[in-house]
Enzyme design. Structure first.
Site, mmCIF file in Angstrom:
data_model
loop_
_atom_site.group_PDB
_atom_site.id
_atom_site.type_symbol
_atom_site.label_atom_id
_atom_site.label_comp_id
_atom_site.label_asym_id
_atom_site.label_seq_id
_atom_site.Cartn_x
_atom_site.Cartn_y
_atom_site.Cartn_z
ATOM 1 C CB ALA A 21 -12.181 -6.006 5.869
ATOM 2 C CB THR A 25 -15.253 -9.227 9.641
ATOM 3 O OG1 THR A 25 -14.410 -10.707 8.546
ATOM 4 C CG2 THR A 25 -15.301 -8.188 8.520
ATOM 5 C CG PHE A 32 -12.428 0.221 7.443
ATOM 6 C CD1 PHE A 32 -11.793 1.736 7.076
ATOM 7 C CD2 PHE A 32 -12.438 -0.675 8.730
ATOM 8 C CE1 PHE A 32 -11.297 1.737 8.068
ATOM 9 C CE2 PHE A 32 -12.072 0.167 9.160
ATOM 10 C CZ PHE A 32 -11.248 1.465 9.656
ATOM 11 N NE ARG A 33 -13.907 0.859 1.814
ATOM 12 C CZ ARG A 33 -12.454 1.513 2.344
ATOM 13 N NH1 ARG A 33 -11.967 0.490 3.406
ATOM 14 N NH2 ARG A 33 -11.850 2.528 2.495
ATOM 15 C CG HIS A 118 -4.581 0.623 3.886
ATOM 16 N ND1 HIS A 118 -6.191 -0.375 3.500
ATOM 17 C CD2 HIS A 118 -4.083 1.043 2.725
ATOM 18 C CE1 HIS A 118 -6.365 -0.094 1.987
ATOM 19 N NE2 HIS A 118 -5.473 0.361 1.087
ATOM 20 C CB CYS A 126 7.727 11.843 17.446
ATOM 21 S SG CYS A 126 8.204 13.392 17.083
ATOM 22 C CB ILE A 233 -11.008 -15.832 4.715
ATOM 23 C CG1 ILE A 233 -9.981 -16.502 4.129
ATOM 24 C CG2 ILE A 233 -11.628 -15.730 5.888
ATOM 25 C CD1 ILE A 233 -9.506 -15.475 2.967
#
Ligand code: ZN
Length: 238
Positions: A21, A25, A32-33, A118, A126, A233
């Site tokens: 993540a 950012t 999320f965390r 993920h 569908c 980063i």
């Protein structure tokens, strides 16, 4: 690029980047965390519940409301880290990006071999006939009936190709990621606290000499790393 990192990068030609993540950012996508991230905001149910397969099955309309408001991002652009990784691949130095992110920003920056552990919000299918749909289709369903996106061909529910809680990772993606990491001569782990399994366990497949960790906070891999950079980063890789 950070000088010590550049020296290592110069030495290798089968570099693999494993990211989380923190890479996104800096493109304005909430982590999320993180402390001020999604998981600490207030919702009717905890996000882990609302992003579970059970919730998707049993509270489908609510799932899509939440999904649309929190997981689909608008106008995010690749940052310096994404761009540098794409350039390294083009120069024949980087063989793959393995990411836990679902925003497609590595591909937007030009990376071609990307293993999205993920899944991706940009792909949707569908559940009945398999027809694929762009993310816009999921968004446009918001104003229609109960807000659940339904296939124009067969009426089946159109589900994002995002790995929900309780769901396993895609096997082909996982195998590709393992193969890439196993064959890497250098591994850069960036923007992840390595807290989410099974994805985080993948770095155990690395057999090369130099492991680099770039993350704002300490990670369990720091002790194994040749180089640890505790900072943003984008800055380290720009
Ligand atoms: Zn269908």
């Amino acid at each position: 690029m950070e000088q010590r990192l550049q020296k290592l990068v110069d030495r290798y030609s089968r570099i693999v980047f494993f990211g989380g993540a923190g890479v996104s950012t800096e493109s304005g996508i909430p982590d999320f965390r993180s402390v001020d991230g999604l998981y600490h905001q207030k919702f009717k149910y905890p996000p882990e519940v609302m992003l579970s397969h059970t919730f998707y099955e049993t509270h489908t309309a609510e799932f899509f409301d939440f999904y649309r408001s929190k997981l689909i991002v608008h106008g995010a652009q690749p940052n310096a880290a994404h761009r540098r990784l794409a350039a390294l691949e083009q120069q024949g130095k980087l063989t793959a990006v393995v990411t836990q992110n679902i925003d497609g920003l590595h591909q937007a920056a030009g990376s071609r071999r990307v293993y999205e552990l993920h899944g991706s919000t940009l792909r949707n299918h569908c559940t009945r006939c398999g027809k694929s749909y762009p993310v816009q289709f999921i968004e446009d369903a918001a104003g229609v009936g109960d807000g659940v996106p339904r296939c124009t061909a067969c009426g089946g529910i159109v589900k994002p190709d995002v790995v929900l809680y309780e769901e396993g990772l895609d096997e082909a993606t996982l195998e590709g990621a393992v193969r890439a990491i196993r064959g890497a001569d250098m591994l850069i782990v960036g923007g992840t606290s390595l807290a989410v399994y099974p994805a985080a366990g993948l770095i155990r497949y690395f057999r090369g000499d130099d492991l680099v960790v770039i993350n704002k906070d300490p990670t369990p891999a720091d002790s194994m790393a040749t180089l640890v950079i505790h900072g943003p980063i984008g800055e380290a890789m720009a």
